[in-house]
Write a protein that holds these residues in place. Sequence first.
Motif, PDB file in Angstrom:
ATOM      1  N   ARG A 407       0.807  -1.194  -0.029  1.00 36.44           N
ATOM      2  CA  ARG A 407      -0.099   0.016   0.189  1.00 36.44           C
ATOM      3  C   ARG A 407       0.865   1.292  -0.049  1.00 36.44           C
ATOM      4  N   SER A 408       1.946   1.294   1.041  1.00 30.79           N
ATOM      5  CA  SER A 408       2.513   2.668   0.954  1.00 30.79           C
ATOM      6  C   SER A 408       3.385   2.874  -0.297  1.00 30.79           C
ATOM      7  N   ARG A 409       3.843   1.684  -0.975  1.00 31.24           N
ATOM      8  CA  ARG A 409       4.718   2.131  -2.023  1.00 31.24           C
ATOM      9  C   ARG A 409       3.828   2.333  -3.434  1.00 31.24           C
ATOM     10  N   LEU A 410       2.738   1.774  -3.434  1.00 29.89           N
ATOM     11  CA  LEU A 410       1.934   1.961  -4.382  1.00 29.89           C
ATOM     12  C   LEU A 410       1.315   3.486  -4.182  1.00 29.89           C
ATOM     13  N   GLU A 411       1.067   3.921  -2.960  1.00 23.85           N
ATOM     14  CA  GLU A 411       0.447   5.237  -2.975  1.00 23.85           C
ATOM     15  C   GLU A 411       1.575   6.381  -3.482  1.00 23.85           C
ATOM     16  N   MET A 412       2.751   6.011  -3.087  1.00 28.84           N
ATOM     17  CA  MET A 412       4.001   6.967  -3.471  1.00 28.84           C
ATOM     18  C   MET A 412       4.110   6.861  -4.931  1.00 28.84           C
ATOM     19  N   VAL A 413       3.967   5.756  -5.667  1.00 31.22           N
ATOM     20  CA  VAL A 413       4.065   5.580  -7.166  1.00 31.22           C
ATOM     21  C   VAL A 413       2.999   6.457  -7.759  1.00 31.22           C
ATOM     22  N   LEU A 414       1.825   6.241  -7.215  1.00 32.93           N
ATOM     23  CA  LEU A 414       0.645   7.136  -7.741  1.00 32.93           C
ATOM     24  C   LEU A 414       0.723   8.670  -7.643  1.00 32.93           C
TER      25      LEU A 414
END
Length: 705
Positions: A407-414
Amino acid sequence: MSTATTDLRDEAERLLRGLAGPSARLRDDQWTAIEALVVARRRALVVQRTGWGKSAVYFISAKLLRAHGHGPTVIVSPLLALMRNQVEAAERAGVRAATINSGNMTEWDEIHQRIADGAVDVLLVSPERLNNPDFRDRVLPSLARDAGLVVVDEAHCVSDWGHDFRPDYRRIRTLVAELGEGIPVLATTATANDRVVSDVAAQLGVGEGTDGDGAGRTLILRGGLDRPSLHLSVVRIAEPARRAAWLAQHLHELPGSGIVYALTVSAARDLAALLADHGHTVAAYTGQTDTAEREQLEADLLANRVKALVATSALGMGFDKPDLGFVVHLGAPSSPISYYQQVGRAGRSTDRAEVILLPGSEDRQIWQWFASVAFPEESLVRRVVEALDAERPLSTQALEPRVDLNRSRLEMVLKVLDVDGAVRRVKGGWVSTGMHWEYDADRYARLEQARAAEQQAMLDYERTSECRMVFLRRQLDDPELSADTPGCGRCDNCAGPRWTDAVDDAEVARTRQRLERPGIDLPPRKQWPTGMTTLGVSLSGRITDGPEPGRVLGRLSDLGWGPRLRALLDGPDAPAPDAVVKASIAVLAAWDWTERPTAVMAVESPTHPTLASTLASELARIGRLQDLGLLRQRAGHPPVTAANSAYRIAALVDAWEEPDLAGVRGPILLVDAVTDTGWTLTMAARTLAAAGADSVLPFALASPK
């Protein structure tokens, strides 16, 4: 100086006295910045050390601009602690301030209306708000058109070369680009070297160059970084338990109240528990601490009701306690720039403040872990773009199963893709823009090299024999530093060691015993979030009917129990294995409770009902406790998915059937499979308390961190 300018400076001096006290006087550079913003309507970048008075510049400018008929000042601020300090400072100067951030969701509509009514002089917003669809589409356009001034505080966050880069800060470029004609922009920071200064100037259009019409160069004010009150020391102790024991032994010798920094959330919690066991009045403060509790902890530190807050970097930029007596780091940050920013909290209004670094060999492993969760490789990022279309929004939760990112890495990528224009956040989630997007592999490679160099510089700082303050000033390209600048005369290298590495053996033994104790502490929630009444829930202030301090068998991130707990929770629901039961018994046996529990009850788990219920039954059998069975959810109660504390609590109200506790006397052990935010156990404990439980002792198998 013209009469009008003289009158304006007199008014600025009067406002400063309201902010900083009757003896305060404007620095020449402060007035230079104010005049540039208010009179010339220019853009400026102010890079000055902590305590110089950057916030005075923008609050005074905001009030003067408002008095001349201009719109409200918009301040983009990165941290809740910073916002709270700034709102309080604004009120002292008669500035009507409001803030929009993740901690006051229930107040947003009211604040939007106050802005529309012209009842706000200064609006502080978190960078994340700039791309909230409702705020971006309904509030931001009018602010960009009518703002009197735009301030980017802690502007180094704009630059991914900075120590605290945040993708959301890149959205400020859009805000600045859409400003109405003649609206000044001020960017401020205390921690920026030459490369970060250049990047910030390029990102925001401030700094070197001319205004859009070519009339006059914009303003850079950059000062020296020496802090005469700071006494820097490094104490090298190899063994982690001995380092913690050193701090437990010497904390009372440090002046006043201060901050002890740890590198991770779990380290901050463990260290706070250890120091409390040694009789010190301390508390943990991390990014996972709820907003209301943060406010209370900050107030406790400001009023010297605690000796120290044991904190992660969540307590950093903008927290203002002028008489902070010390900053200690148990574990080194990964860069001298980040280190200088954190130690800059100390000694603003004191003659002497102690700054001590206790580095460890494990620091590099922690740095490597944080580096490993940085921006992912191109194939993973491409997968995120490909998973989105232009019409149907997908939430972050819906995207998770489609890409191999947590979740945290996905949010950063987005967020990065958003500021790069490849995706867009809308109501309901994220959509693709269809724009061509390039993965900037060269930039990411250069960033990796730069951060490796910063890590090496931090190791060099630990070992250097030269003046430590000169070393740090060089890392930040201090413009007042030259080849013949003398040493500070205060650090351990200049003046001789103030602290030795000696630790009492009994203290080490006691510390080692505490650290090796089975299980980890589960501190209870202490404060209800603000604004609950807006959601129809009459809960406020301190929590008086929650659980006692609890225990958790292990963290999912632990090297020891972590892999086994992850495998257990990721697999099919099944009875509690013998090894888990035995380990849980060991945790309970080591639990230093005031009164032993007499009964046990399991929270009905939506994901692991058999695991939780069989564990509770086994604990009841082995411990000869009354088995109360399950605390059952009410039929038809929807699953709780909210992450925000206020909404999560609202969803947990009346979530369980009230059990029959007639005849039950003494504490009840409340068992759950996993605890994350702590609100489920808090609200479940309130249900038991309402049913007549004397007290509740929460126990969970695992916590994420």
